[in-house]
Design an enzyme around this catalytic site. Sequence first.
Site, PDB file in Angstrom:
ATOM      1  N   GLU A  73       0.812  -1.215   0.000  1.00  0.00           N
ATOM      2  CA  GLU A  73       0.000   0.000   0.000  1.00  0.00           C
ATOM      3  C   GLU A  73       0.849   1.271   0.000  1.00  0.00           C
ATOM      4  O   GLU A  73       0.609   2.174  -0.797  1.00  0.00           O
ATOM      5  CB  GLU A  73      -0.942   0.035   1.196  1.00  0.00           C
ATOM      6  CG  GLU A  73      -1.724   1.336   1.237  1.00  0.00           C
ATOM      7  CD  GLU A  73      -2.745   1.436   2.353  1.00  0.00           C
ATOM      8  OE1 GLU A  73      -2.721   0.620   3.279  1.00  0.00           O
ATOM      9  OE2 GLU A  73      -3.565   2.363   2.282  1.00  0.00           O
ATOM     10  N   ASP A  94      -0.655  -5.032   3.122  1.00  0.00           N
ATOM     11  CA  ASP A  94      -1.171  -3.858   3.831  1.00  0.00           C
ATOM     12  C   ASP A  94      -0.491  -3.841   5.200  1.00  0.00           C
ATOM     13  O   ASP A  94      -0.779  -4.681   6.054  1.00  0.00           O
ATOM     14  CB  ASP A  94      -2.694  -3.943   3.969  1.00  0.00           C
ATOM     15  CG  ASP A  94      -3.289  -2.617   4.413  1.00  0.00           C
ATOM     16  OD1 ASP A  94      -2.566  -1.811   5.034  1.00  0.00           O
ATOM     17  OD2 ASP A  94      -4.482  -2.396   4.141  1.00  0.00           O
ATOM     18  N   ILE A  96      -0.576  -1.748   7.789  1.00  0.00           N
ATOM     19  CA  ILE A  96      -1.545  -1.536   8.872  1.00  0.00           C
ATOM     20  C   ILE A  96      -2.918  -1.410   8.234  1.00  0.00           C
ATOM     21  O   ILE A  96      -3.190  -0.443   7.530  1.00  0.00           O
ATOM     22  CB  ILE A  96      -1.252  -0.254   9.695  1.00  0.00           C
ATOM     23  CG1 ILE A  96       0.156  -0.284  10.305  1.00  0.00           C
ATOM     24  CG2 ILE A  96      -2.306  -0.096  10.801  1.00  0.00           C
ATOM     25  CD1 ILE A  96       0.490   0.943  11.169  1.00  0.00           C
ATOM     26  N   ASP A  97      -3.752  -2.404   8.447  1.00  0.00           N
ATOM     27  CA  ASP A  97      -5.138  -2.288   8.001  1.00  0.00           C
ATOM     28  C   ASP A  97      -5.983  -1.968   9.232  1.00  0.00           C
ATOM     29  O   ASP A  97      -5.853  -2.631  10.269  1.00  0.00           O
ATOM     30  CB  ASP A  97      -5.626  -3.573   7.337  1.00  0.00           C
ATOM     31  CG  ASP A  97      -7.005  -3.381   6.734  1.00  0.00           C
ATOM     32  OD1 ASP A  97      -7.149  -2.507   5.864  1.00  0.00           O
ATOM     33  OD2 ASP A  97      -7.939  -4.074   7.157  1.00  0.00           O
ATOM     34  N   THR A  99      -6.318   1.638  10.009  1.00  0.00           N
ATOM     35  CA  THR A  99      -5.491   2.762  10.468  1.00  0.00           C
ATOM     36  C   THR A  99      -6.228   3.633  11.481  1.00  0.00           C
ATOM     37  O   THR A  99      -5.650   4.045  12.487  1.00  0.00           O
ATOM     38  CB  THR A  99      -5.095   3.662   9.276  1.00  0.00           C
ATOM     39  OG1 THR A  99      -4.553   2.832   8.260  1.00  0.00           O
ATOM     40  CG2 THR A  99      -4.088   4.692   9.682  1.00  0.00           C
ATOM     41  N   ASP A 223      -6.234  -4.629   0.827  1.00  0.00           N
ATOM     42  CA  ASP A 223      -7.254  -4.759   1.882  1.00  0.00           C
ATOM     43  C   ASP A 223      -7.842  -6.166   1.904  1.00  0.00           C
ATOM     44  O   ASP A 223      -8.301  -6.633   2.941  1.00  0.00           O
ATOM     45  CB  ASP A 223      -8.417  -3.783   1.636  1.00  0.00           C
ATOM     46  CG  ASP A 223      -8.004  -2.323   1.732  1.00  0.00           C
ATOM     47  OD1 ASP A 223      -7.271  -1.980   2.666  1.00  0.00           O
ATOM     48  OD2 ASP A 223      -8.428  -1.535   0.856  1.00  0.00           O
TER      49      ASP A 223
END
Length: 282
Positions: A73, A94, A96-97, A99, A223
């Site tokens: 990402e 990703d 940090i999904d 955030t 995601d």
Amino acid sequence: IMATDQDLDHCFDFAMKLTVESAKIIREAIEGGKNIETKAGDWDLVTQYDKRVEEVLITGLAEEFPNHKFIGEETVSSANYLPALTDAPTWIIDPIDGTTNFVHAFPHTCISIALTVKSQLEIGIVYNPVLEQMFTARRGRGAYLNGKSIKSSSISELKSSLICIEASYATIEEIRDIVLGRLEAFVSVAHGIRTMGSAALTLCYVAMGAAEVYHSDNLMPWDVAAGALIIREAGGDIIDTSGGDFDLMKPRVLAIGNRKIAPELVKLVHLADKKTHRKRTA
Ligand code: 2AM
Ligand code: CA
Ligand code: CA
Ligand code: CA
């Protein structure tokens, strides 16, 4: 470059260890009570965490697998370019999904990593370092939470279903109206509605049978890549919001515990959109 199961075993083990290691950055930020949201320039700070986790992941994987490709990402965002998926082994990441959850220390945040080979999902890893939940899947080998096999829900009617929906991107009016129209339709039929703020984790909740449906049209490949494999390996499915085939690189997502619920769901979304369109043009 990579054909054998043994290679994939190694990819899986290596990625899982690296994920747990990298996730310390996330856990320490939350548990250390850094109170990220209240600092000046908060979004810059958040971006620093995203970037750092992605860098640790990609550096580690690239060193171990020099021929592999990456779609991460933060890398895509800063290059402003989404590469096409090729046949080469490709890690979709990703860092940090969830955030917004991370910023608020709401404990639904995770690292999401998938590996595709010949454009096919082979490995999915979703790790929540706060609740220490490790969701994993390998193609053809089932889905697991902390090493225990998981199965998706067999509930086939929306009135008995828990429906999860993303409701957090309200900046474009047309998108907001469509999301609210669908939310209204879901509220009218479902047993309950949840909006968890992490696409990757919510896909895993559908995979483990904790919810029957997850829906969002406003997502990116990182995601959903890992969660898509985890859902399918848990006995559920992920389809396009139109009812057609899911496109990993252009995800519009209806994730479902089982196929029987799809027709009712697709029809409900279609009717909600028609109603929204009538209102907007009235
Ligand atoms: P993120 O946390 O990595 O940004 C809820 O916001 C979910 O939708 C999260 O999984 C979030 O990922 C994802 N998402 C994808 N695109 C988004 C966008 N443009 N705005 C907000 N959330 C987005
Ligand atoms: Ca995300
Ligand atoms: Ca992210
Ligand atoms: Ca983001």
